[in-house]
Design a protein around this motif. Structure first.
Motif, short mmCIF file in Angstrom:
data_model
loop_
_atom_site.label_atom_id
_atom_site.label_comp_id
_atom_site.label_asym_id
_atom_site.label_seq_id
_atom_site.Cartn_x
_atom_site.Cartn_y
_atom_site.Cartn_z
N THR A 187 0.82 -1.32 -0.11
CA THR A 187 -0.13 -0.02 0.09
C THR A 187 0.77 1.21 -0.14
O THR A 187 0.40 2.24 0.47
CB THR A 187 -1.04 0.06 1.21
N LYS A 232 -0.65 3.62 3.31
CA LYS A 232 -2.06 3.72 3.52
C LYS A 232 -2.06 2.95 5.09
O LYS A 232 -2.93 3.44 6.04
CB LYS A 232 -3.09 2.63 2.76
N GLU A 285 -2.66 6.13 -6.40
CA GLU A 285 -4.07 6.02 -5.83
C GLU A 285 -4.96 6.19 -6.98
O GLU A 285 -4.69 7.12 -7.95
CB GLU A 285 -4.40 6.80 -4.96
#
Length: 244
Positions: free
Chosen positions: A127, A141, A161
Motif C-alpha cells: 500500500t 495507507k 492512488e
C-alpha cells in the motif's frame, strides 16, 4: 535480553501509531513448509531490505541450514558485507548515517512479524503510493506519513492512488478504488504480490525459526500427556479405593 527490550520499547509506539490508519489488512500467504517461498523471500530481503534493516538476532548459517541453502551458495549470493557465515545478519548502513538520513535508525526486523503480525507487513508493503509532499515521494495507507522510501518500487513500478467517478445523490463524485502500479516495474501485479508474500513468509520464519519443530514436538507431548493421564487416573483410583 537488554537489546531485545530496547528494541520493543522503541518499536511498539510505532505499532500503535501505525494501527491508527483503520485500513483493512489483507491475509498474508504464510506457509513455513514452502522452502522455495522462504528462499525467494530471503533473497529479496537480502537484496532490498538489508541495506537499511538488520536481523541482528538471526545468524546467516542458521538461516541457510533451515532453508536448505548450502553455505557456499548463501555466502556467494546472500552475503554482501564480507561477514562470516556464522555471524549475525547485520545491515550495511552505519547507524549514525541512518539516523542522519531518516531521523532515526531503521529498526531491526528479526522479530517484526511477531510484533506487528504478518498481515500488517503484507498489507504495508502493498500500500505504498506516490505522494510528492513526502520527503521520499511516497506515503503508505497502513502507516501514514511513513519515513522510508518504497524500496520495492523497481519491482512494482510507481504505485498511484486510483479513483472512479460515481453518481451519489445526483452528483458525480470521485471514489477511491485502490492503488495501481503505472506498469514500469520489473514484475506484474500478481508477481509483485507473490514477491511480497515471500518476503513476509521469510520474516514470519525469522520471528520464530523453531516454530515447525515446536508444532511437531507439541503433538507428541500432547499424546504423552493423554497417555500419562490414563495411568495417573488409574493410580488415583487405586490409592483412594479404601477411602471411597
Amino acid at each position: 535480553m537488554k537489546k531485545l527490550m530496547c528494541f520493543l520499547a522503541c518499536f511498539l509506539p510505532g505499532v500503535a501509531f501505525a494501527a491508527g490508519g483503520n485500513v483493512p489488512l489483507d491475509e498474508a500467504p504464510i506457509d513455513l513448509t514452502d522452502k522455495a517461498s522462504l528462499q525467494r523471500g530471503a533473497k529479496l530481503f537480502m537484496n532490498y531490505c538489508l541495506g537499511c534493516h538488520s536481523m541482528q538476532y538471526q545468524r546467516y548459517q542458521r538461516t541457510f541450514n533451515d532453508l536448505g541453502i548450502p553455505d557456499e551458495l548463501g555466502e556467494k549470493y546472500l552475503q554482501f558485507t564480507g561477514e562470516k557465515v556464522t555471524d549475525y545478519i547485520t545491515r550495511a548502513m552505519p547507524a549514525e548515517s541512518a539516523s542522519g538520513w531518516f531521523g532515526a535508525a531503521p529498526p531491526d526486523l528479526t522479530l517484526v512479524s511477531r510484533v506487528r503480525g504478518p498481515d500488517w507487513i503484507y498489507t504495508y508493503l502493498r500500500t505504498f503510493y506516490a505522494d510528492e509532499s513526502r520527503p521520499f515521494g511516497v506515503n503508505n495507507k497502513v502507516f501514514p506519513e511513513v519515513g522510508m522510501p518504497h524500496v520495492l518500487e523497481p519491482l512494482q513500478g510507481t504505485p498511484r492512488e486510483t479513483y472512479e467517478e460515481v453518481m451519489v445523490d445526483g452528483e458525480m463524485v470521485e471514489r477511491y478504488v485502490g492503488i495501481k502500479s503505472d506498469g514500469t516495474g520489473a514484475m506484474s501485479p500478481d508477481e509483485y504480490d507473490q514477491a511480497v508474500g515471500d518476503i513476509v513468509n521469510f520474516l514470519e520464519y525469522t520471528g520464530e525459526p523453531s516454530k515447525l519443530d515446536s508444532y511437531r514436538i507439541g503433538k507428541w507431548v500432547l499424546v504423552f500427556i493423554a497417555v500419562l493421564f490414563v495411568f495417573v487416573y488409574l493410580l488415583k483410583k487405586d490409592y483412594w479405593r479404601e477411602v471411597h
